[in-house]
Scaffold this motif. Sequence first.
Motif, PDB file in Angstrom:
ATOM      1  N   PRO A 116       0.838  -1.192   0.000  1.00 14.27           N
ATOM      2  CA  PRO A 116       0.000   0.000   0.000  1.00 14.27           C
ATOM      3  C   PRO A 116       0.882   1.255   0.000  1.00 14.27           C
ATOM      4  CG  PRO A 116      -0.308  -1.299   2.019  1.00 14.27           C
ATOM      5  CD  PRO A 116       0.771  -1.957   1.234  1.00 14.27           C
ATOM      6  N   GLY A 117       0.332   2.348  -0.429  1.00 10.61           N
ATOM      7  CA  GLY A 117       1.096   3.581  -0.417  1.00 10.61           C
ATOM      8  C   GLY A 117       0.635   4.511  -1.524  1.00 10.61           C
ATOM      9  N   THR A 118       1.386   5.570  -1.743  1.00 10.81           N
ATOM     10  CA  THR A 118       1.048   6.535  -2.780  1.00 10.81           C
ATOM     11  C   THR A 118       1.966   6.312  -3.978  1.00 10.81           C
ATOM     12  OG1 THR A 118       0.474   8.066  -1.039  1.00 10.81           O
ATOM     13  CG2 THR A 118       0.708   8.973  -3.241  1.00 10.81           C
ATOM     14  N   TYR A 119       1.393   6.279  -5.147  1.00  8.11           N
ATOM     15  CA  TYR A 119       2.160   6.020  -6.354  1.00  8.11           C
ATOM     16  C   TYR A 119       1.803   7.050  -7.406  1.00  8.11           C
ATOM     17  CZ  TYR A 119       3.122   1.514  -4.227  1.00  8.11           C
ATOM     18  OH  TYR A 119       3.527   0.526  -3.375  1.00  8.11           O
ATOM     19  N   GLN A 120       2.739   7.201  -8.364  1.00  4.06           N
ATOM     20  CA  GLN A 120       2.459   8.050  -9.520  1.00  4.06           C
ATOM     21  C   GLN A 120       2.423   7.174 -10.761  1.00  4.06           C
ATOM     22  OE1 GLN A 120       5.231  11.305  -9.580  1.00  4.06           O
ATOM     23  NE2 GLN A 120       3.887  12.477  -8.230  1.00  4.06           N
ATOM     24  N   VAL A 121       1.377   7.371 -11.537  1.00  6.71           N
ATOM     25  CA  VAL A 121       1.237   6.589 -12.760  1.00  6.71           C
ATOM     26  C   VAL A 121       1.319   7.564 -13.935  1.00  6.71           C
ATOM     27  CG1 VAL A 121      -0.176   4.939 -13.988  1.00  6.71           C
ATOM     28  CG2 VAL A 121      -0.294   5.042 -11.502  1.00  6.71           C
ATOM     29  N   THR A 122       2.215   7.284 -14.844  1.00  3.45           N
ATOM     30  CA  THR A 122       2.423   8.192 -15.964  1.00  3.45           C
ATOM     31  C   THR A 122       2.230   7.429 -17.263  1.00  3.45           C
ATOM     32  OG1 THR A 122       4.183   9.126 -14.627  1.00  3.45           O
ATOM     33  CG2 THR A 122       4.026   9.908 -16.896  1.00  3.45           C
ATOM     34  N   ILE A 123       1.596   8.056 -18.229  1.00  2.00           N
ATOM     35  CA  ILE A 123       1.494   7.412 -19.534  1.00  2.00           C
ATOM     36  C   ILE A 123       2.571   7.997 -20.452  1.00  2.00           C
ATOM     37  CG2 ILE A 123      -0.291   9.039 -20.332  1.00  2.00           C
ATOM     38  CD1 ILE A 123      -1.385   6.405 -21.825  1.00  2.00           C
ATOM     39  N   ASP A 124       3.239   7.103 -21.149  1.00  3.68           N
ATOM     40  CA  ASP A 124       4.302   7.524 -22.062  1.00  3.68           C
ATOM     41  C   ASP A 124       3.662   7.917 -23.387  1.00  3.68           C
ATOM     42  OD1 ASP A 124       6.426   7.913 -23.673  1.00  3.68           O
ATOM     43  OD2 ASP A 124       7.317   5.922 -23.372  1.00  3.68           O
ATOM     44  N   VAL A 125       3.579   9.225 -23.618  1.00  4.72           N
ATOM     45  CA  VAL A 125       2.855   9.725 -24.793  1.00  4.72           C
ATOM     46  C   VAL A 125       3.504   9.219 -26.080  1.00  4.72           C
ATOM     47  CG1 VAL A 125       2.048  11.794 -25.956  1.00  4.72           C
ATOM     48  CG2 VAL A 125       2.159  11.743 -23.478  1.00  4.72           C
ATOM     49  N   GLU A 126       4.837   9.079 -26.026  1.00  8.88           N
ATOM     50  CA  GLU A 126       5.564   8.630 -27.214  1.00  8.88           C
ATOM     51  C   GLU A 126       5.102   7.239 -27.684  1.00  8.88           C
ATOM     52  OE1 GLU A 126       7.946  10.595 -28.739  1.00  8.88           O
ATOM     53  OE2 GLU A 126       7.041  12.025 -27.333  1.00  8.88           O
ATOM     54  N   SER A 127       4.680   6.422 -26.716  1.00  7.64           N
ATOM     55  CA  SER A 127       4.354   5.039 -27.061  1.00  7.64           C
ATOM     56  C   SER A 127       2.965   4.905 -27.686  1.00  7.64           C
ATOM     57  CB  SER A 127       4.417   4.168 -25.806  1.00  7.64           C
ATOM     58  OG  SER A 127       3.379   4.555 -24.919  1.00  7.64           O
ATOM     59  N   LEU A 128       2.193   6.000 -27.678  1.00  5.32           N
ATOM     60  CA  LEU A 128       0.836   5.901 -28.222  1.00  5.32           C
ATOM     61  C   LEU A 128       0.888   5.844 -29.751  1.00  5.32           C
ATOM     62  CD1 LEU A 128      -0.930   8.512 -25.914  1.00  5.32           C
ATOM     63  CD2 LEU A 128      -1.198   6.013 -25.870  1.00  5.32           C
ATOM     64  N   PRO A 129      -0.111   5.210 -30.364  1.00  5.12           N
ATOM     65  CA  PRO A 129      -0.135   5.140 -31.831  1.00  5.12           C
ATOM     66  C   PRO A 129      -0.194   6.551 -32.419  1.00  5.12           C
ATOM     67  CG  PRO A 129      -1.880   3.791 -30.856  1.00  5.12           C
ATOM     68  CD  PRO A 129      -1.248   4.550 -29.753  1.00  5.12           C
ATOM     69  N   ALA A 130       0.261   6.650 -33.626  1.00  3.12           N
ATOM     70  CA  ALA A 130       0.257   7.951 -34.286  1.00  3.12           C
ATOM     71  C   ALA A 130      -1.160   8.499 -34.353  1.00  3.12           C
ATOM     72  CB  ALA A 130       0.833   7.807 -35.702  1.00  3.12           C
ATOM     73  N   GLY A 131      -1.299   9.776 -34.081  1.00  2.00           N
ATOM     74  CA  GLY A 131      -2.605  10.408 -34.184  1.00  2.00           C
ATOM     75  C   GLY A 131      -3.459  10.260 -32.946  1.00  2.00           C
ATOM     76  N   VAL A 132      -2.949   9.530 -31.952  1.00  2.00           N
ATOM     77  CA  VAL A 132      -3.721   9.376 -30.723  1.00  2.00           C
ATOM     78  C   VAL A 132      -2.949  10.039 -29.586  1.00  2.00           C
ATOM     79  CG1 VAL A 132      -4.649   7.726 -29.051  1.00  2.00           C
ATOM     80  CG2 VAL A 132      -4.744   7.221 -31.494  1.00  2.00           C
ATOM     81  N   GLY A 133      -3.636  10.783 -28.766  1.00  2.00           N
ATOM     82  CA  GLY A 133      -2.977  11.442 -27.640  1.00  2.00           C
ATOM     83  C   GLY A 133      -3.953  11.639 -26.506  1.00  2.00           C
ATOM     84  N   PRO A 134      -3.445  12.084 -25.364  1.00  2.00           N
ATOM     85  CA  PRO A 134      -4.345  12.334 -24.234  1.00  2.00           C
ATOM     86  C   PRO A 134      -5.310  13.461 -24.563  1.00  2.00           C
ATOM     87  CG  PRO A 134      -2.019  12.592 -23.611  1.00  2.00           C
ATOM     88  CD  PRO A 134      -2.061  12.391 -25.085  1.00  2.00           C
ATOM     89  N   GLU A 135      -6.508  13.347 -24.071  1.00  2.00           N
ATOM     90  CA  GLU A 135      -7.497  14.405 -24.312  1.00  2.00           C
ATOM     91  C   GLU A 135      -6.939  15.731 -23.836  1.00  2.00           C
ATOM     92  OE1 GLU A 135     -11.289  13.660 -22.546  1.00  2.00           O
ATOM     93  OE2 GLU A 135     -11.758  12.015 -23.918  1.00  2.00           O
ATOM     94  N   ASP A 136      -6.292  15.691 -22.667  1.00  2.00           N
ATOM     95  CA  ASP A 136      -5.670  16.883 -22.137  1.00  2.00           C
ATOM     96  C   ASP A 136      -4.167  16.621 -22.068  1.00  2.00           C
ATOM     97  OD1 ASP A 136      -4.710  18.979 -20.759  1.00  2.00           O
ATOM     98  OD2 ASP A 136      -5.891  18.665 -18.948  1.00  2.00           O
ATOM     99  N   PRO A 137      -3.413  17.136 -23.015  1.00  2.00           N
ATOM    100  CA  PRO A 137      -1.990  16.788 -23.106  1.00  2.00           C
ATOM    101  C   PRO A 137      -1.210  17.170 -21.845  1.00  2.00           C
ATOM    102  CG  PRO A 137      -2.739  17.978 -25.056  1.00  2.00           C
ATOM    103  CD  PRO A 137      -3.837  18.059 -24.074  1.00  2.00           C
TER     104      PRO A 137
END
Lengths: 467, 325, 269
Positions: A116-137
């Motif tokens: 248990p504890g506090t964690y940070q989860v990050t998405i690697d934008v580079e790994s996303l398919p071309a043309g797809v990105g986070p709604e809020d970059p």
Amino acid sequence: MLPPMPAARAARLLLRLVLAFSFTVVVAAVGPTAPAGAQTTTTSTNPGTTGSTVLADDQPAPSGGELVRGTLTFADESGRVPVDGAVVIVSTEDGTEVTRVTSGADGKWEVPLPGPGTYQVTIDVESLPAGVGPEDPANIVRTIEVATGQKAGAGFPLAKAGAEVSSPTAPEGNKFLKLLGQGIALGSIIAMATIGLSLIYGTTGLINFAHGELVTFGALVAWWLSTGTGGPGLSLVLAGLLAVVAGAAFGGAQEKYLFAPLRKRRTSNVALIVVTIGWALVLRHLYLIIFGGSSRPYDEYVLQREIDVGPFTLAPKSFWTTGISLLVLVLVGLMLQRTRLGTAMRAVADNRDLAASSGIDVRRVILLTWVLGGGLAALGGVLLGLTNRVSWSMGALLLLQMFAAMVLGGLGSAYGAMVGGLVIGIVTTTSTELIPAELDLVPSLFVLILLLLVRPQGLLGRAERVG
Amino acid sequence: MDVVETLTESMRQAVGPQAAAFAIAAVGINLQFGYTGLLNFGQVAFLLAGAYGLGITVDAGGSFWLGLVVAITSAVLLAFLLGVPTLRLRADYLAIVTVATGEILRLVVGSAWGGDNLGTGGPQGVKEVTGVFRDLNPIPDGSYGFSSFRFESQTLWVTLVGWTLALAATLLVRQLVRSPWGRVLRSIREDEDAARSLGKNVFAYKMQSLALGGVMGAIGGIIITLNFTSVIPDYFIPTVTFFAYAVVILGGAGSVWGPLVGSVIFWFVIQFSESSLDATVPEDILSSQDLAALRFVLVGVLLMALMVFRPQGLLGKKEELLADG
Amino acid sequence: MADDVILVADGVQRVFGGLTAVDVDHVEVPRGRITALIGPNGAGKTTLFNLLTGFDKPTEGSWSFDGHQLAGVPAHKVARYGMVRTFQLTKALSKMSVLDNMRLAAPDQSGERILTSLVPGTWRARERAVTEEAEALLERFNLAHMRDDYAGTLSGGQRKLLEMARALMAKPKMLMLDEPMAGVNPALVQSLLEHIKQLRTDGMTVLFVEHDMDVVMGISDQVVCMAEGQVISVGTPHHVGSDPKVIEAYLGLRRAVEFEEGYVEGHGG
């Protein structure tokens, strides 16, 4: 009152065949065990999931199976598209990387945590398919707190570049109609499943807490018969029909080998209710062991483009589901109204002693009620698996709504169950306009309690003596 | 398989804090179901009310003692909420409404909405809720026991308090059911119209029984919370209620000491069978997930077998049983 | 009869679904007398009984008992006002002892309140008094030897006796007996009738339901005959027994009404 029916012998024969068939199916289904403990964990709406971490130990274990998970999808014209191969990085609060993981073909990812504890989860934008990105970059990091034994979720809304962020640009009226359409689809399924519950209550006075497991049974049998993994891979339509037959047989078998013998021993209804609870626990967790904890779709009709029918815009399978359900409801209604068996069922549900003294074979009517109820519940499960997904606990989750529908319609009334089911289904889906979707069960309960306060006999129930 | 290890581990489960908490909640169910005939299938809602009553209060800066008051008060309020619409109706309505309420409460407190609006912490729950309870622990730090039969100081403290409360609840129920008040309860259990025809206000008695049994459920929830030191929404699934019913029926519904004896034996049996299976069946045949699921299968079989073959449980009297003919 | 009237009912009506089960314009019960309520099977007698005692709610109507307006009053309060009933299918609490059945009925036991029940000192004395009273009544009804047995072990006739004795423990002003003779071994019927007569001697008002006319002739002071939910004749046993309407009801209506009424009472009873 009822002379020996010409069809009685045929019905008995059919029943035997159906019973024999169901056991074959059950035995066969138990054989090829689905890959248990598969990495895909459930994303069903059931936060209780297996309950395996719950009640499992009184000590917060050093590693209580904490994990974080999520599903990466973006919206496309065809619906939600999963993102394969995206990288998610999990690190501790101070930034030390714990692990990184790649999402699967279904867009799912899951990371076991050291505790248990506090964690940070990050998405690697580079790994996303071309043309797809986070709604809020700007928003690609999630900070999550994970309690002992908790399976935490972390979501990253994604969008296709250039696409509208989401579609609530649709006029409000359309959205409501969509929810209404979904409500009718869900409601007709609840209605079908509740008829058996209510008629069993009417004919025997028993509240069957294991009725949800009949719903699950139908879906599981259909899933196993129709998908390639370990099953014969039949078409879903055929598999669904066989599942209904198996469900009818399973219902009949429960009555014949479990409840009828217990009633014969003059076991009280209170004791029988406890038996159904035990039975539900047994069945549900056997399903879990056999089917696994994940929820799965059928092979066919998974993704469908929405179409317009009348004012509603829904996937074709939703229309089919609604159509089949409503047709079956009408047929059941006609059966209850027009046939001798239906009349007998209603008579027994109405007043068992009077029915018996009029010459109705009450035991046989009860058995056939279970057969009917089991078949309808299984059909409900097959259709529910189509619009949602198939999981070991889907029926148990539906049980509360079935109870609400039953009370709403008046305990013991088949027509009441139909009306109640539709009302509950519509209330459930349309309420998400006003409240968070995860709380969509709440309005059903309010309807239930409100009704008990003002009209305890239900909408269609007959006034009864109240002490 | 290490038999001694398995036995001591099972013993630890049988007398541990969870068994104590279930014993208290089961004493409550025994009062409601065993003596009054009320089918409260939402006892878990009372556990939840106790746990969150304490947790939210402490989290918001209130004292531990205020938390206890809030917990007990919430349980009484919940009893009224459940009882008013249902206790005048047939017994089955209470069963349906209580099971539904328990599930709804869990969904609400465990939702993000509940976290934002009710201070329940949403899916994460509420952490560090023990407050002054931890400091009151008179037991020096360390670990007590032998082999697997071993408790840390804090756990031992919760366990001792838990069993003391379980004993107190049992003695209270013993006193109550031996009084004329208890006689009225038993008459309601058997035939409420008869009680009514003799001038007894059946509704009031049922409500008292539901509320008092519910308060005991809340205390069980508090013990569980103190043991975990946090409140976790996922704990409060409907199965908790049915485990507690299994405890009551195993011990003997309508017998004073049934819930205590039932809880000890229940947790021993559960742990023992699980440990034995774990030790003897290889992982590739029975995964740890399957093992956890088997626990529920086992409880289900236990419930069915008891109702069919020994409905009076270990200590109940067959002649006084609600469950026969 | 110029007697003092203890119970008056006016315009009491009960409709089940579309069927009128009870429709009584006016009926009176004189104090200190035995009144029999007769009528063919399913005439609405038990339904009327349920209505008067608060076990069922009338569609409309009002009635008063000993100065209390009773419409809408819940059953347990009706009992506390002194109108105590028994049931057609006896409700002896079979999982309690005979003595506990009796003690349960006693009024004014402070030990029945949840808080005082925890302090036995506050209710022990009352309990002793109640027990003595109960034992005396059990003696009178020939049940003393069974006092510690479960009521479930009693015979059908003994249960009827226990229920009557238990009702007396509640200190009623009026006893409402629903078919006290039904299902009782003929040898016991005479003894039951003697007990009822004895109650009148003690000053009790008794209203009892019976469908067998012969049984009521001997002991009633007043007979009320119902058919199809309505009161069709009131008077002395002789008067009612020779009333052509009554005879017709017994002979003619029997078959026609039986089905429908049995249906209704199956729900009401």
